[in-house]
Structure formats: structure tokens, C-alpha cells
Enzyme design. Structure first.
Site, mmCIF file in Angstrom:
data_model
loop_
_atom_site.group_PDB
_atom_site.id
_atom_site.type_symbol
_atom_site.label_atom_id
_atom_site.label_comp_id
_atom_site.label_asym_id
_atom_site.label_seq_id
_atom_site.Cartn_x
_atom_site.Cartn_y
_atom_site.Cartn_z
ATOM 1 N N SER A 183 33.808 36.222 49.255
ATOM 2 C CA SER A 183 34.183 35.059 50.063
ATOM 3 C C SER A 183 34.051 35.422 51.528
ATOM 4 C CB SER A 183 35.610 34.567 49.792
ATOM 5 O OG SER A 183 36.312 35.388 48.939
ATOM 6 N N HIS A 239 44.368 29.103 51.217
ATOM 7 C CA HIS A 239 43.023 29.530 50.804
ATOM 8 C C HIS A 239 41.938 28.881 51.676
ATOM 9 C CE1 HIS A 239 39.985 31.227 48.212
ATOM 10 N NE2 HIS A 239 39.507 30.038 47.904
ATOM 11 N N HIS A 258 31.948 30.791 46.073
ATOM 12 C CA HIS A 258 31.137 31.687 45.240
ATOM 13 C C HIS A 258 30.053 30.858 44.525
ATOM 14 C CE1 HIS A 258 33.478 35.391 45.658
ATOM 15 N NE2 HIS A 258 34.521 34.608 45.758
ATOM 16 N N ALA A 315 36.671 39.377 51.288
ATOM 17 C CA ALA A 315 37.653 38.928 52.265
ATOM 18 C C ALA A 315 38.982 39.529 51.843
ATOM 19 C CB ALA A 315 37.728 37.409 52.284
ATOM 20 N N MET A 365 41.698 40.941 45.965
ATOM 21 C CA MET A 365 41.700 40.713 44.518
ATOM 22 C C MET A 365 40.353 41.044 43.876
ATOM 23 S SD MET A 365 43.577 37.013 44.667
ATOM 24 C CE MET A 365 44.890 36.683 45.854
ATOM 25 N N SER A 366 39.605 41.928 44.513
ATOM 26 C CA SER A 366 38.272 42.243 43.969
ATOM 27 C C SER A 366 37.931 43.690 44.280
ATOM 28 C CB SER A 366 37.226 41.304 44.589
ATOM 29 O OG SER A 366 37.048 41.600 45.960
ATOM 30 N N ASN A 397 43.142 36.936 56.893
ATOM 31 C CA ASN A 397 44.540 36.533 57.100
ATOM 32 C C ASN A 397 45.408 37.775 57.208
ATOM 33 O OD1 ASN A 397 43.937 36.521 53.982
ATOM 34 N ND2 ASN A 397 46.116 36.934 54.189
ATOM 35 N N TYR A 447 41.410 37.167 38.077
ATOM 36 C CA TYR A 447 42.288 35.977 38.104
ATOM 37 C C TYR A 447 41.631 34.720 37.537
ATOM 38 C CZ TYR A 447 40.022 34.692 42.591
ATOM 39 O OH TYR A 447 39.121 34.373 43.574
ATOM 40 N N GLU A 448 40.330 34.780 37.326
ATOM 41 C CA GLU A 448 39.661 33.666 36.642
ATOM 42 C C GLU A 448 39.773 33.808 35.127
ATOM 43 O OE1 GLU A 448 35.764 32.582 38.888
ATOM 44 O OE2 GLU A 448 36.188 34.684 39.343
ATOM 45 N N HIS A 508 36.300 37.327 39.048
ATOM 46 C CA HIS A 508 37.567 38.005 39.326
ATOM 47 C C HIS A 508 38.439 38.027 38.077
ATOM 48 C CE1 HIS A 508 36.188 36.125 43.117
ATOM 49 N NE2 HIS A 508 36.725 37.159 43.721
HETATM 50 I I1 8IG Z 1 41.072 36.706 51.720
HETATM 51 O O1 8IG Z 1 46.663 38.275 51.558
HETATM 52 C C1 8IG Z 1 42.626 37.454 50.898
HETATM 53 N N1 8IG Z 1 42.614 37.925 49.666
HETATM 54 N N2 8IG Z 1 46.112 39.809 47.289
HETATM 55 N N3 8IG Z 1 46.396 39.028 49.447
HETATM 56 C C2 8IG Z 1 45.607 39.238 48.366
HETATM 57 N N4 8IG Z 1 44.338 38.901 48.346
HETATM 58 C C3 8IG Z 1 43.840 38.345 49.446
HETATM 59 C C4 8IG Z 1 44.587 38.085 50.582
HETATM 60 C C5 8IG Z 1 45.940 38.459 50.587
HETATM 61 N N5 8IG Z 1 43.799 37.530 51.488
#
Ligand code: 8IG
Length: 271
Positions: free
Chosen positions: A31, A246, A63, A115, A210-211, A234, A87-88, A85
Site C-alpha cells: 500500500s 485506513h 492492492h 506502509a 501487517m505484512s 501514520n 488478515y484477509e 495478508h
Molecule cells: I500503514 O499503525 C499501517 N499499517 N499494525 N499498525 C499496524 N499496521 C499498520 C499501521 C499501524 N499502519
């Protein structure tokens, strides 16, 4: 995924090589990084990931789910635009399938982009950070399950130089001001609580996402060299006073796209 993961990846690599030139470098565009690819010039060939065995269409926003071949600095570069991911609901084998396929197709160098949230106030949104190492808190491994078949190496793979020093040095030549950081990988998709963020800082993480971690392990297991680049989009929960959104994460990526593209364009010929 239907079938044993290494065999499916071999098959996907064979299919890929029927349509695309043999890659030397594979770049996973996470991302925020997809628009950066436009700076690399036109793709020679583009193919939907769904055409390749074992690939599943990514569901996360930002994506696209295509693979394409570009030439950059005389190199054949395979761009993997979009990733899967945990989480999917994907398995670790599915998460690393594109990277495994790319390495089996010939890529000896893998660049993983993502990201990430920042755990440090001196890594503000828009900052690119070279991943020096990771802390895999997903509880998962791409090497769990059946033992890798011959000729692949032992599942007990050494990760001492996972994000290899040579490629981090190359990244610093392309971007002398790029800092390095430790990336904590969590399963998500929820963001962290402030208490979790405090824990992550206490264990030495600089970034959270998360990746990337499972893909890096899978690439290293197949003998490729790995470089990972995080775009901070962020400040992690509790570091920031703002709630996480998001859409803002994606917007931060869009704003950085041209700069990220120039960084990749300078980096790829040096790899
Ligand atoms: I972009 O603040 C992104 N991905 N876990 N925490 C987690 N994954 C992220 C974050 C975040 N920002």
C-alpha cells in the site's frame, strides 16, 4: 491453495516465464507504493495475478493484483502489484506465494515495500525507512507444515542477515538520508492498542505493520537477498493523538508516490 505450496509455486513460476521475461529482481509494491511504479516507465508485459496457479485476488484497498515486467537500469524487474495478508484469511503459504514464485522464476533479489505505522516521533508520515530487521509477532511462519521438498533448503533457516547488509548499503547510496528501523509484524487487521504500542517500543520496534516478515522469510529460505522499505503513513496508536483511519493511510501513500518512484528508479539499477 490447492496442492503443496512449493510445487504450486514451481508451477506458477513456469507459467510466469511463458509470458514474462526472466526476472532478476522482484519488487512487491505494498500500500502506498503502487503509484510509484509509474516512475519506472511502461511495463513490457502485464498479467493479472489470478492467471497464475495458487494466486488469489487481493482484497485490501490499494492492492491491484497484477504482475508486470519492467526494465530498470538494464535489469529485468518483476513488479508484484498487490499482496495477500494474513488478515484477509490467507494462510502463510498464500501470503508468500507471489514472492516464492518470483524467486523460483529467477529473481535473486527481492525488494519488499510496505506502509507502516511509526513508533517514533522522529519517523513522521511520509518518511521512508529501510528495514534493518523484523520482529515477527504474527505467530506464523511460511515454513510451517510439510518439510520443503528437495532441492529446497531446511525449514530451519538462519535469519541472521535476513535484511542483508549489502542491500541496505545500496539503499543508502540511492537515499543517503534514509534511516533504518526494526519492523514489528502483527497479524491485524485491527490497529494496536496504546498498551500494545508501548510494548512494541519496549521490545525495540520502530515500525509496525501487517505484512513483509513472512515474505522476507520465504525469500531468504529460497536463497534470495532481501531489502525492505517502509513508508511511514501514520503514527501508531498512542504515539499519535489522532485516531487511525485506513483512508488516511492510503492518502499518505498517494502524496508520497512520485518520491517513492524516484527512489525505486534510482535504487533498482544499483541492486
Ligand atoms: I500503514 O499503525 C499501517 N499499517 N499494525 N499498525 C499496524 N499496521 C499498520 C499501521 C499501524 N499502519
Amino acid at each position: 491453495m490447492v496442492g503443496p505450496p512449493f510445487a504450486v509455486a514451481e508451477k506458477a513460476a513456469t507459467y510466469l516465464l511463458r509470458a514474462l521475461p526472466k526476472p532478476e529482481v522482484a519488487v512487491v509494491l505494498g500500500s502506498g507504493w503502487r503509484a510509484a511504479a509509474e516512475e519506472l516507465g511502461p511495463a513490457e508485459v502485464t498479467m493479472p495475478m489470478a492467471y497464475l496457479p495458487g494466486f488469489v485476488a487481493p482484497t485490501a484497498g490499494g492492492h491491484a493484483g497484477v504482475v508486470c515486467s519492467v526494465r530498470a537500469g538494464g535489469r529485468s524487474v518483476l513488479l508484484l502489484e498487490g499482496r495477500s495478508h494474513l488478515y484477509e484469511g490467507r494462510t502463510p503459504s498464500e501470503v508468500v506465494h507471489a514472492v516464492r514464485t518470483a524467486v523460483m522464476a529467477g529473481a535473486r533479489t527481492v525488494v519488499l515495500t510496505n506502509a507502516a505505522g511509526s513508533l517514533r516521533t522522529d519517523f513522521q508520515p511520509g518518511q521512508v525507512v529501510v528495514v534493518r530487521d523484523h520482529i515477527n509477532l504474527t505467530g506464523a511462519s511460511p515454513l510451517s507444515g510439510e518439510e520443503p521438498p528437495a532441492p529446497y533448503g531446511s525449514r530451519f533457516v538462519d535469519l541472521t542477515d535476513l535484511y542483508c547488509a549489502r542491500l541496505r548499503e545500496v539503499a543508502r547510496r540511492a537515499g543517503p538520508d534514509l534511516p533504518e528501523g526494526i519492523y514489528a509484524a502483527l497479524p491485524g487487521p485491527h490497529y494496536e492498542t496504546p498498551a500494545e504500542v508501548a510494548m512494541l517500543r519496549a521490545v525495540g520496534a520502530d515500525l509496525v505493520g501487517m505484512s513483509t516478515a513472512l515474505e522476507a522469510i520465504a525469500a531468504r529460505h529460497l536463497g534470495a537477498e532481501v531489502l525492505a522499505l517502509s513508508l511511514v503513513t501514520n503514527l501508531a496508536a498512542g504515539v499519535s493523538l489522532e485516531p487511525l483511519d485506513h483512508a488516511e493511510v492510503l492518502a499518505a501513500g498517494d502524496r508520497a508516490a512520485a518520491r517513492l518512484g524516484r527512489l525505486l528508479a534510482e535504487l533498482l539499477p544499483l541492486l
